[in-house]
Design a protein around this motif. Structure first.
Motif, PDB file in Angstrom:
ATOM      1  N   LEU A 163       0.831  -1.208   0.000  1.00 17.27           N
ATOM      2  CA  LEU A 163       0.000   0.000   0.000  1.00 17.27           C
ATOM      3  C   LEU A 163       0.862   1.253   0.000  1.00 17.27           C
ATOM      4  O   LEU A 163       0.621   2.183  -0.780  1.00 17.27           O
ATOM      5  CB  LEU A 163      -0.931  -0.004   1.214  1.00 17.27           C
ATOM      6  CG  LEU A 163      -1.870   1.197   1.354  1.00 17.27           C
ATOM      7  CD1 LEU A 163      -2.758   1.339   0.128  1.00 17.27           C
ATOM      8  CD2 LEU A 163      -2.720   1.074   2.620  1.00 17.27           C
ATOM      9  N   SER A 164       1.881   1.292   0.849  1.00 16.57           N
ATOM     10  CA  SER A 164       2.734   2.477   0.895  1.00 16.57           C
ATOM     11  C   SER A 164       3.539   2.626  -0.391  1.00 16.57           C
ATOM     12  O   SER A 164       3.785   3.743  -0.856  1.00 16.57           O
ATOM     13  CB  SER A 164       3.673   2.426   2.105  1.00 16.57           C
ATOM     14  OG  SER A 164       4.468   1.267   2.088  1.00 16.57           O
ATOM     15  N   GLY A 165       3.947   1.498  -1.005  1.00 17.85           N
ATOM     16  CA  GLY A 165       4.680   1.561  -2.270  1.00 17.85           C
ATOM     17  C   GLY A 165       3.823   2.101  -3.397  1.00 17.85           C
ATOM     18  O   GLY A 165       4.291   2.922  -4.202  1.00 17.85           O
ATOM     19  N   ARG A 166       2.581   1.635  -3.488  1.00 17.77           N
ATOM     20  CA  ARG A 166       1.670   2.133  -4.528  1.00 17.77           C
ATOM     21  C   ARG A 166       1.398   3.625  -4.340  1.00 17.77           C
ATOM     22  O   ARG A 166       1.389   4.399  -5.307  1.00 17.77           O
ATOM     23  CB  ARG A 166       0.362   1.350  -4.504  1.00 17.77           C
ATOM     24  CG  ARG A 166       0.485  -0.075  -5.032  1.00 17.77           C
ATOM     25  CD  ARG A 166      -0.891  -0.695  -5.242  1.00 17.77           C
ATOM     26  NE  ARG A 166      -0.775  -2.073  -5.685  1.00 17.77           N
ATOM     27  CZ  ARG A 166      -0.855  -3.142  -4.890  1.00 17.77           C
ATOM     28  NH1 ARG A 166      -1.054  -2.956  -3.585  1.00 17.77           N
ATOM     29  NH2 ARG A 166      -0.736  -4.354  -5.376  1.00 17.77           N
ATOM     30  N   PHE A 167       1.132   4.022  -3.090  1.00 20.52           N
ATOM     31  CA  PHE A 167       0.896   5.449  -2.833  1.00 20.52           C
ATOM     32  C   PHE A 167       2.104   6.268  -3.271  1.00 20.52           C
ATOM     33  O   PHE A 167       1.958   7.309  -3.924  1.00 20.52           O
ATOM     34  CB  PHE A 167       0.618   5.704  -1.349  1.00 20.52           C
ATOM     35  CG  PHE A 167       0.681   7.165  -1.003  1.00 20.52           C
ATOM     36  CD1 PHE A 167      -0.414   7.982  -1.223  1.00 20.52           C
ATOM     37  CD2 PHE A 167       1.862   7.734  -0.512  1.00 20.52           C
ATOM     38  CE1 PHE A 167      -0.340   9.350  -0.951  1.00 20.52           C
ATOM     39  CE2 PHE A 167       1.933   9.087  -0.244  1.00 20.52           C
ATOM     40  CZ  PHE A 167       0.830   9.895  -0.458  1.00 20.52           C
ATOM     41  N   GLN A 168       3.298   5.800  -2.906  1.00 23.11           N
ATOM     42  CA  GLN A 168       4.514   6.543  -3.210  1.00 23.11           C
ATOM     43  C   GLN A 168       4.673   6.765  -4.704  1.00 23.11           C
ATOM     44  O   GLN A 168       5.011   7.868  -5.156  1.00 23.11           O
ATOM     45  CB  GLN A 168       5.728   5.788  -2.654  1.00 23.11           C
ATOM     46  CG  GLN A 168       7.023   6.569  -2.654  1.00 23.11           C
ATOM     47  CD  GLN A 168       7.136   7.518  -1.480  1.00 23.11           C
ATOM     48  OE1 GLN A 168       6.243   7.586  -0.639  1.00 23.11           O
ATOM     49  NE2 GLN A 168       8.233   8.249  -1.405  1.00 23.11           N
ATOM     50  N   PHE A 169       4.425   5.732  -5.488  1.00 22.78           N
ATOM     51  CA  PHE A 169       4.607   5.842  -6.932  1.00 22.78           C
ATOM     52  C   PHE A 169       3.611   6.814  -7.548  1.00 22.78           C
ATOM     53  O   PHE A 169       3.984   7.671  -8.362  1.00 22.78           O
ATOM     54  CB  PHE A 169       4.470   4.469  -7.592  1.00 22.78           C
ATOM     55  CG  PHE A 169       4.655   4.502  -9.082  1.00 22.78           C
ATOM     56  CD1 PHE A 169       5.901   4.752  -9.639  1.00 22.78           C
ATOM     57  CD2 PHE A 169       3.576   4.303  -9.932  1.00 22.78           C
ATOM     58  CE1 PHE A 169       6.075   4.811 -11.015  1.00 22.78           C
ATOM     59  CE2 PHE A 169       3.741   4.353 -11.316  1.00 22.78           C
ATOM     60  CZ  PHE A 169       4.992   4.602 -11.853  1.00 22.78           C
ATOM     61  N   ILE A 170       2.343   6.715  -7.165  1.00 19.38           N
ATOM     62  CA  ILE A 170       1.323   7.611  -7.711  1.00 19.38           C
ATOM     63  C   ILE A 170       1.641   9.064  -7.355  1.00 19.38           C
ATOM     64  O   ILE A 170       1.557   9.970  -8.190  1.00 19.38           O
ATOM     65  CB  ILE A 170      -0.072   7.214  -7.192  1.00 19.38           C
ATOM     66  CG1 ILE A 170      -0.476   5.846  -7.758  1.00 19.38           C
ATOM     67  CG2 ILE A 170      -1.112   8.273  -7.560  1.00 19.38           C
ATOM     68  CD1 ILE A 170      -1.713   5.258  -7.113  1.00 19.38           C
ATOM     69  N   ALA A 171       2.036   9.295  -6.103  1.00 18.43           N
ATOM     70  CA  ALA A 171       2.332  10.658  -5.654  1.00 18.43           C
ATOM     71  C   ALA A 171       3.552  11.232  -6.373  1.00 18.43           C
ATOM     72  O   ALA A 171       3.573  12.418  -6.738  1.00 18.43           O
ATOM     73  CB  ALA A 171       2.551  10.669  -4.143  1.00 18.43           C
ATOM     74  N   VAL A 172       4.565  10.403  -6.594  1.00 18.61           N
ATOM     75  CA  VAL A 172       5.766  10.871  -7.293  1.00 18.61           C
ATOM     76  C   VAL A 172       5.437  11.231  -8.741  1.00 18.61           C
ATOM     77  O   VAL A 172       5.944  12.229  -9.270  1.00 18.61           O
ATOM     78  CB  VAL A 172       6.882   9.804  -7.214  1.00 18.61           C
ATOM     79  CG1 VAL A 172       7.917  10.010  -8.307  1.00 18.61           C
ATOM     80  CG2 VAL A 172       7.566   9.868  -5.858  1.00 18.61           C
ATOM     81  N   VAL A 173       4.612  10.432  -9.398  1.00 19.71           N
ATOM     82  CA  VAL A 173       4.212  10.746 -10.772  1.00 19.71           C
ATOM     83  C   VAL A 173       3.488  12.090 -10.821  1.00 19.71           C
ATOM     84  O   VAL A 173       3.768  12.934 -11.680  1.00 19.71           O
ATOM     85  CB  VAL A 173       3.320   9.622 -11.349  1.00 19.71           C
ATOM     86  CG1 VAL A 173       2.694  10.063 -12.669  1.00 19.71           C
ATOM     87  CG2 VAL A 173       4.141   8.357 -11.564  1.00 19.71           C
ATOM     88  N   LEU A 174       2.574  12.319  -9.887  1.00 24.75           N
ATOM     89  CA  LEU A 174       1.864  13.602  -9.837  1.00 24.75           C
ATOM     90  C   LEU A 174       2.835  14.759  -9.629  1.00 24.75           C
ATOM     91  O   LEU A 174       2.709  15.821 -10.259  1.00 24.75           O
ATOM     92  CB  LEU A 174       0.826  13.575  -8.711  1.00 24.75           C
ATOM     93  CG  LEU A 174      -0.412  12.713  -8.942  1.00 24.75           C
ATOM     94  CD1 LEU A 174      -1.265  12.656  -7.677  1.00 24.75           C
ATOM     95  CD2 LEU A 174      -1.239  13.259 -10.104  1.00 24.75           C
ATOM     96  N   MET A 175       3.813  14.574  -8.743  1.00 18.60           N
ATOM     97  CA  MET A 175       4.793  15.627  -8.490  1.00 18.60           C
ATOM     98  C   MET A 175       5.621  15.925  -9.731  1.00 18.60           C
ATOM     99  O   MET A 175       5.820  17.098 -10.097  1.00 18.60           O
ATOM    100  CB  MET A 175       5.712  15.215  -7.337  1.00 18.60           C
ATOM    101  CG  MET A 175       6.796  16.235  -7.010  1.00 18.60           C
ATOM    102  SD  MET A 175       7.767  15.812  -5.543  1.00 18.60           S
ATOM    103  CE  MET A 175       8.550  14.277  -6.072  1.00 18.60           C
ATOM    104  N   LEU A 176       6.093  14.888 -10.418  1.00 19.17           N
ATOM    105  CA  LEU A 176       6.900  15.086 -11.620  1.00 19.17           C
ATOM    106  C   LEU A 176       6.104  15.787 -12.721  1.00 19.17           C
ATOM    107  O   LEU A 176       6.620  16.682 -13.400  1.00 19.17           O
ATOM    108  CB  LEU A 176       7.422  13.738 -12.126  1.00 19.17           C
ATOM    109  CG  LEU A 176       8.603  13.136 -11.352  1.00 19.17           C
ATOM    110  CD1 LEU A 176       8.842  11.703 -11.784  1.00 19.17           C
ATOM    111  CD2 LEU A 176       9.866  13.970 -11.551  1.00 19.17           C
ATOM    112  N   VAL A 177       4.859  15.387 -12.892  1.00 21.19           N
ATOM    113  CA  VAL A 177       4.009  16.013 -13.913  1.00 21.19           C
ATOM    114  C   VAL A 177       3.789  17.485 -13.583  1.00 21.19           C
ATOM    115  O   VAL A 177       3.876  18.360 -14.460  1.00 21.19           O
ATOM    116  CB  VAL A 177       2.668  15.263 -14.032  1.00 21.19           C
ATOM    117  CG1 VAL A 177       1.690  16.055 -14.900  1.00 21.19           C
ATOM    118  CG2 VAL A 177       2.888  13.871 -14.612  1.00 21.19           C
ATOM    119  N   ALA A 178       3.510  17.783 -12.314  1.00 19.40           N
ATOM    120  CA  ALA A 178       3.282  19.177 -11.910  1.00 19.40           C
ATOM    121  C   ALA A 178       4.526  20.024 -12.161  1.00 19.40           C
ATOM    122  O   ALA A 178       4.437  21.136 -12.698  1.00 19.40           O
ATOM    123  CB  ALA A 178       2.878  19.234 -10.436  1.00 19.40           C
ATOM    124  N   VAL A 179       5.702  19.506 -11.794  1.00 15.02           N
ATOM    125  CA  VAL A 179       6.941  20.259 -11.987  1.00 15.02           C
ATOM    126  C   VAL A 179       7.217  20.473 -13.480  1.00 15.02           C
ATOM    127  O   VAL A 179       7.617  21.568 -13.905  1.00 15.02           O
ATOM    128  CB  VAL A 179       8.128  19.529 -11.317  1.00 15.02           C
ATOM    129  CG1 VAL A 179       9.464  20.164 -11.725  1.00 15.02           C
ATOM    130  CG2 VAL A 179       7.979  19.555  -9.802  1.00 15.02           C
TER     131      VAL A 179
END
Length: 477
Positions: A163-179
């Motif tokens: 669960l924490s791994g899946r959350f981490q990946f989704i959140a990182v993708v959102l951060m990279l896209v935003a940047v």
């Protein structure tokens, strides 16, 4: 809470989750709030040069981490590496440094979550003032927000690494896209409007001083890429891939820092004075340049940066505590793994409990503690690089399943990493250096060291009486 059994951690960590843990842990609040300050101290040219140099320095250390993980793919990373290369006392030092360092960053990210609300919706958060600590007004809503976020991520981690791994990946993708969108929008707007930029190096500042000021920030900026080795015992892939994931994590973190610096410089231009009184000048300047979408993208980016750091350091702190429990540095309860979720629940709950007090101290006072945690994590850098040096020189350290051929190249890189780690420590501890700790942080560091010495002697008899074979089995197998 689930019944605790001496079970094993599950080998379910996928490569893209591990990359997300490395990147998300290394990039936090600072990447989105500090670029405006870097314009003053380093300018665009000094900051980009500083991060290019700093990224290369961290790459040297990351190479050592990758080499040691390949040789010792076990949970607990720095603790196990110090034990393998230098013995039990050094392993305790590494564990003490990492536990307080990582837990401190969990607490900092929880407070940063409340700070996002405080900056974006101040009318909602800045009510029911409780008191003032170190010049920081503490409000009840932000205490409740930080507490809630600590509880939520403790629950996520207790549910298991999947669960924490899946959350981490989704959140990182959102951060990279935003940047990426922020950078693209500001560049396009700059090309169209062609506003005046500030000097590449601030007036009156030597280029060397400008670059050195940013390089001094490196020990703090990249803290978190080293979370990967703490999780090696849970990889569902060959440990040889760890080096590649570490490299990509460091490269992506460098991109984010540089991208936000470029975007901020283009947005602010030569109008620094217009934004210096703002609570969040980076966001205000970007919003002025590209419109309300700028605010939305910045809130997404900083929120994901903060939450991925919170999640990543929860994961790593609990694994360090687990390894210390297995080695009997801590009471045996810390060696337990949930038989149903496969998570080190005692370590997670312990991390939660020590962090729950921190929202009540205010962010200014918490900053003193967190500033000195860079010292502890840099100590762990040294131990890992030294372990890599020994493996490169001898081809073996305690705990390795098989000997390997000595490698002069690895030994040289490991030694270079040791030198860099000592250099980073000097930047933090030598008075007058660009990254020198303030008096409050030095006081916190002294208290931290005294507490560590005291706890070591409390546990020394139980820890040192464990047979070597039992220690090896518990930590390295």
């Amino acid at each position: 809470m689930n019944t605790q059994q001496p079970a094993a951690l599950k080998r379910t960590l996928k490569p893209h989750w591990v990359f997300a843990i490395a990147l998300g842990s290394a990039v936090g609040w600072g990447a989105f709030i500090l670029p405006f300050d870097w314009m003053v101290s380093g300018g665009l040219g000094g900051t980009l040069a500083g991060f290019a140099i700093g990224g290369l320095m961290i790459t040297v250390i990351a190479l050592s981490y990758g080499a040691v993980v390949r040789a010792l793919p076990v949970t607990g990373g720095g603790v196990a590496f110090a034990l393998a290369a230098l013995g039990r006392t050094h392993a305790f030092v590494a564990g003490w440094c990492l536990t307080l360092g990582y837990a401190g960053i969990v607490a900092l990210n929880a407070s940063a979550t409340a700070l996002v609300f405080r900056v974006t919706v101040p009318d909602l958060v800045m009510h029911v003032k409780l008191y003032t600590i170190a010049g920081w007004d503490v409000y009840l809503p932000e205490v409740l927000i930080s507490t809630a976020i600590l509880l939520i991520f403790a629950w996520i981690n207790a549910r298991g690494i999947e669960l924490s791994g899946r959350f981490q990946f989704i959140a990182v993708v959102l951060m990279l896209v935003a940047v990426a969108f922020i950078l693209a929008a500001t560049v396009i707007k700059f090309v169209v409007d062609q506003p005046t930029l500030a000097p590449a190096i601030p007036e009156g500042v030597s280029p060397w001083v400008a670059i050195a000021t940013i390089v001094a920030f490196v020990p703090w900026a990249y803290v978190g890429f080293d979370n990967v080795p703490q999780l090696a015992g849970e990889f569902d892939f060959t440990p040889k891939k760890a080096l590649q994931l570490l490299m990509w994590g460091v490269a992506a973190a460098t991109f984010i820092y540089m991208a936000m610096m470029v975007a901020t410089s283009l947005a602010v231009g030569d109008r620094h004075v217009a934004y210096e009184s703002s609570a969040w000048p980076t966001t205000l300047a970007i919003t002025d340049m590209i419109g309300p979408i700028g605010l939305i993208l910045m809130v997404i980016a900083v929120s994901m940066g903060v939450l991925t750091g919170l999640n990543g350091f929860y994961v790593s702190t609990s694994r360090v505590l687990l390894t210390m429990g297995r080695a009997k540095m801590l009471p045996r309860q810390f060696a337990s793994v949930s038989s149903t979720q496969g998570s080190p629940t005692v370590g997670i709950v312990f991390t939660l409990l020590i962090c729950l007090a921190t929202p009540w101290f205010g962010r200014a006072a918490l900053g003193w503690v967190v500033d000195m945690t860079s010292v502890g994590i840099t100590v762990a850098y040294f131990y890992t690089c030294y372990c890599s040096f020994v493996i490169g020189r001898r081809g073996y350290v305690t705990g390795m399943a098989d000997r390997q051929a000595p490698s002069k190249g690895q030994a040289v890189i490991g030694l270079a990493g040791c030198v860099l780690a000592v250099g980073f420590l000097s930047l933090l501890l030598v008075p007058g250096s660009p990254g020198a700790l303030g008096p409050e942080s030095l006081t916190a560091l002294i208290v931290w060291l005294i507490a560590g010495v005291g706890f070591y002697f409390l546990r020394r008899r139980a820890y040192m009486s464990v047979p070597d074979d039992e220690i090896r089995k518990a930590v390295f197998q």
